[in-house]
Design a protein around this motif. Structure first.
Motif, PDB file in Angstrom:
ATOM      1  N   GLU A 608       1.456   4.323  -2.471  1.00 44.82           N
ATOM      2  CA  GLU A 608       0.434   3.283  -2.641  1.00 44.82           C
ATOM      3  C   GLU A 608       1.074   1.903  -2.763  1.00 44.82           C
ATOM      4  OE1 GLU A 608      -1.646   4.522  -6.022  1.00 44.82           O
ATOM      5  OE2 GLU A 608      -2.525   6.294  -5.118  1.00 44.82           O
ATOM      6  N   GLU A 612      -1.453   0.167   1.097  1.00 48.18           N
ATOM      7  CA  GLU A 612      -2.687  -0.378   0.534  1.00 48.18           C
ATOM      8  C   GLU A 612      -3.152   0.445  -0.655  1.00 48.18           C
ATOM      9  OE1 GLU A 612      -5.233  -0.291   3.846  1.00 48.18           O
ATOM     10  OE2 GLU A 612      -4.335  -2.055   4.815  1.00 48.18           O
ATOM     11  N   TRP A 614      -5.604   2.914  -2.977  1.00 49.46           N
ATOM     12  CA  TRP A 614      -6.170   4.234  -2.682  1.00 49.46           C
ATOM     13  C   TRP A 614      -7.610   4.114  -2.208  1.00 49.46           C
ATOM     14  CZ3 TRP A 614      -4.912   9.058  -1.847  1.00 49.46           C
ATOM     15  CH2 TRP A 614      -5.887  10.052  -1.956  1.00 49.46           C
ATOM     16  N   LEU A 617      -7.735   2.869   1.375  1.00 49.64           N
ATOM     17  CA  LEU A 617      -7.368   3.930   2.319  1.00 49.64           C
ATOM     18  C   LEU A 617      -8.512   4.926   2.509  1.00 49.64           C
ATOM     19  CD1 LEU A 617      -3.713   4.673   1.116  1.00 49.64           C
ATOM     20  CD2 LEU A 617      -4.394   3.533   3.224  1.00 49.64           C
ATOM     21  N   LYS A 620     -11.151   3.326   4.825  1.00 53.89           N
ATOM     22  CA  LYS A 620     -10.694   3.307   6.210  1.00 53.89           C
ATOM     23  C   LYS A 620     -10.779   4.684   6.851  1.00 53.89           C
ATOM     24  CE  LYS A 620      -7.550  -0.644   6.104  1.00 53.89           C
ATOM     25  NZ  LYS A 620      -6.158  -1.113   6.330  1.00 53.89           N
TER      26      LYS A 620
END
Length: 646
Positions: A608, A612, A614, A617, A620
């Motif tokens: 991380e 980026e 958590w 992510l 995304k």
């Protein structure tokens, strides 16, 4: 001692007791306690508990005919992962400690055996082999004093066998020349065309050593010898056929007579049997004997007298006396898994049984028929079969008790009139294993001081453990179901004794038995070449003993280094802190799990920090999934429109 400083005084009464608890016998657990009351007096301690103490008085036998229960695996299955891991670690530590202790005991035993060997060599206690040259006197061979003693039926041109004089007369240059039967090595007869050929081979100095007889070893070697004579005859040649047959029969007869004479000469003169005339003579009736003393099978009576046993045959009254001092081992084998009750005596010095010399004598009764008629079907499901089975059990109990009671009486009589009493050894059936000591596979059972297989043929197998110097376990390797067991005697002039085809599952029990019997043993992955080993030892026994003895052949060489490493590990083990170990191991296991989870989180955290957040992510990843779904839907719609246009 350290616990008390009280001094024993005259008139004190003490109670000594010893107890055992948590003893296991199959599935039962029991305890036992023994106590004695002793009075301290000026003359010495006096025992106030007047009870019978001899083993024969306090021991009892359980005549249970039921088969032994199969061993049940009682290991507890642990559902807890940590408890199972702790148990495995504990077992590994126990096994390492036991293996180190066994190696240490074997090293000490090997050192002690080496010292004993050096002491034996210093005293020159090695036995010499029997001297056949001194036993055979060739000067006593005298067939005829002069020609006038020749048999009148002998002819000049024929071979004649004089059975009375044990001589063969052969024609040489029209003269009959006598040859004693002891000078003949062999005789052969063959047919060559129309000729019948008789070839007589005589003993000569240039013969191979294995074919030399006692005569040729005792005569002067600087004389002239005839090595072979050949006679031919045309036609039927009845004379050569008859002469060949008579030569073979005469050689066999003379050989047996000489052997019997040598056996009698080599026998040790025993003491005269002192007959017990008062108080009742202990007897055991209807016994059969091995080896047979007559051609026909006969039974007899065994009696116990003051200094020995006497067997009297019921058929012809033949007697065999066995002196107590001449008995090396006395073994009583009850009819548990055999058809006979046996009383076996292994002797120090051989005795004459009939016309043969024997180093053992065995008395037995067949309690169960060894054959069964299979023509009438099975007998287990009818009334007659059940009655027969009950009769067999009754006979087993009866004769087992008769032999047991007689052995106790023999012990009492021998103890009353002699310094050393005869103690009968009971085979330990729990330690029995199968093997091939001679030609067939039998059950081999250890006793207190011997290893026996009393049903072996042609003679019962009995090995005295006091005569064993070392034991070697051969062919012990992964993938083999059987291994061999070789015993080397303290007298290196004797050849080693090998027991073959022992099941691999009996390996650990045999090791434990050898260790408790204080017999030094080694393991080998291959079969040893004992002929070469014993030849090397016999050439220079003193150098063999000084160079490490058996460690030179079967030792590992790095045992001391392993022992030091194991010693360090063993010193760290504290058998008295079981509860502390349990808690520490549980805490260490939990700490390991926490460390593993922390390391996982730390690895995720490192990812991380390098990229980026958590949550980002995760968003995304959802958007990527939606995008893929939209793309697949657009592709499907485009394909449908193309199909409609066509």
């Amino acid at each position: 001692n350290d616990r008390t400083a009280q001094i024993l005084k005259n008139g004190m009464v003490l109670n000594f007791s010893i107890g055992f608890e948590k003893l296991k016998d199959k599935s039962k657990t029991y305890a036992m306690q023994i106590a004695d009351t002793i009075l301290v007096s000026a003359e010495g301690p006096k025992l106030l508990t007047h009870v019978k103490r001899a083993w024969k008085e306090v021991a009892f036998t359980n005549d249970d005919d039921e088969d032994e229960d199969e061993e049940v695996d009682t290991k507890q299955e642990f559902t807890n992962h940590y408890e199972a891991r702790r148990r495995r670690r504990q077992e590994d530590e126990d096994n390492n400690r036991k293996s180190y202790q066994l190696e240490k005991e074997q090293r000490e035993l090997a050192k002690r055996k080496q010292e004993e060997l050096l002491k034996r060599l210093a005293k020159n206690t090695m036995d010499d082999s029997f001297d056949h040259k001194a036993a055979f006197d060739y000067k006593k061979i005298n067939s005829y004093k002069n020609v006038s003693e020749y048999p009148q039926t002998a002819r000049m041109n024929q071979v004649y066998v004089d059975v009375r004089k044990e001589t063969i007369l052969v024609p040489i240059f029209k003269q009959l020349v006598p040859f004693h039967i002891s000078t003949i090595r062999s005789a052969t007869k063959s047919e060559e065309g129309n000729f019948t050929v008789l070839r007589i081979n005589f003993a000569a100095p240039d013969m191979p050593f294995k074919n030399r007889n006692d005569y040729i070893q005792s005569v002067p070697q600087d004389k002239h010898f005839i090595q072979e004579l050949t006679f031919k005859s045309v036609g039927a040649a009845d004379n050569l056929h008859r002469s060949y047959f008579n030569i073979q029969e005469l050689r066999k007869r003379v050989k047996n007579r000489i052997k019997e004479k040598e056996d009698k000469q080599s026998l040790v003169i025993q003491k005269e049997l002192k007959v017990l005339r008062s108080g009742g003579v202990p007897k055991l009736r209807d016994l059969s004997v091995r080896p047979a003393i007559t051609r026909r099978k006969s039974t007899g009576i065994l009696e116990a007298h003051m200094n020995g046993l006497r067997f009297i045959s019921s058929r012809d009254g033949v007697r065999i006396d066995i002196i107590y001092e001449n008995i090396k081992h006395a073994v009583l084998q009850k009819s548990e898994k055999t058809t006979e009750v046996r009383m076996h005596f292994e002797l120090e010095n051989p005795i004459m049984c009939g016309k043969k010399k024997s180093s053992f004598i065995q008395f037995y009764i067949e309690v169960v028929s060894s054959s069964q008629d299979l023509g009438h079907g099975t007998r287990w499901h009818d009334a007659d079969g059940l009655m027969e089975e009950q009769e067999e059990r009754r006979r087993r109990r009866k004769y087992n008790k008769l032999f047991h009671d007689f052995s106790l009486k023999v012990t009492d009589v021998s103890q009353k009139f002699n310094k050393n009493a005869i103690e009968f050894e009971d085979p330990f059936r729990q330690l029995a294993f199968k093997g091939v000591p001679n030609k067939e596979q039998v059950d081999i059972i250890p006793t207190h001081s011997s290893l026996v297989a009393l049903d072996d043929k042609p003679r019962p197998f009995c090995l005295s453990l006091a005569e064993v110097d070392v034991c070697v376990l051969e062919r012990v390797m992964f993938g083999l179901r059987e291994f061999d067991l070789t015993f080397v005697f303290q007298d290196y002039n004797k050849d080693p004794l090998r027991i073959t085809a022992i099941p691999k599952k009996k390996l650990e029990s045999i090791k434990n038995w050898l260790r408790t019997s204080e017999i030094l043993y080694y393991e080998s992955r291959q079969s040893a070449s004992w002929k070469a080993i014993m030849t090397h030892i016999r050439e220079d026994t003193k150098a063999f003993a000084q160079n490490g003895a058996w460690d030179y052949f079967f030792g590992t060489g790095d045992v001391s280094e392993e022992g030091e490493e194991n010693d360090d590990s063993a010193s760290e083990f504290d058998p008295g802190s079981d509860s502390e170990e349990v808690s520490e191991e549980m805490e260490s296991d939990s700490e390991e799990v926490e460390e593993e989870s922390d390391s996982d989180y730390q690895s995720l955290g490192s990812e991380e920090e390098s990229g980026e957040d958590w949550d980002t992510l995760h968003k995304k990843a959802k958007e990527d999934d939606r995008r893929r779904v939209r793309d697949t839907d657009d592709d499907d719609n485009a394909r449908r429109k193309k199909k409609r246009r066509r």
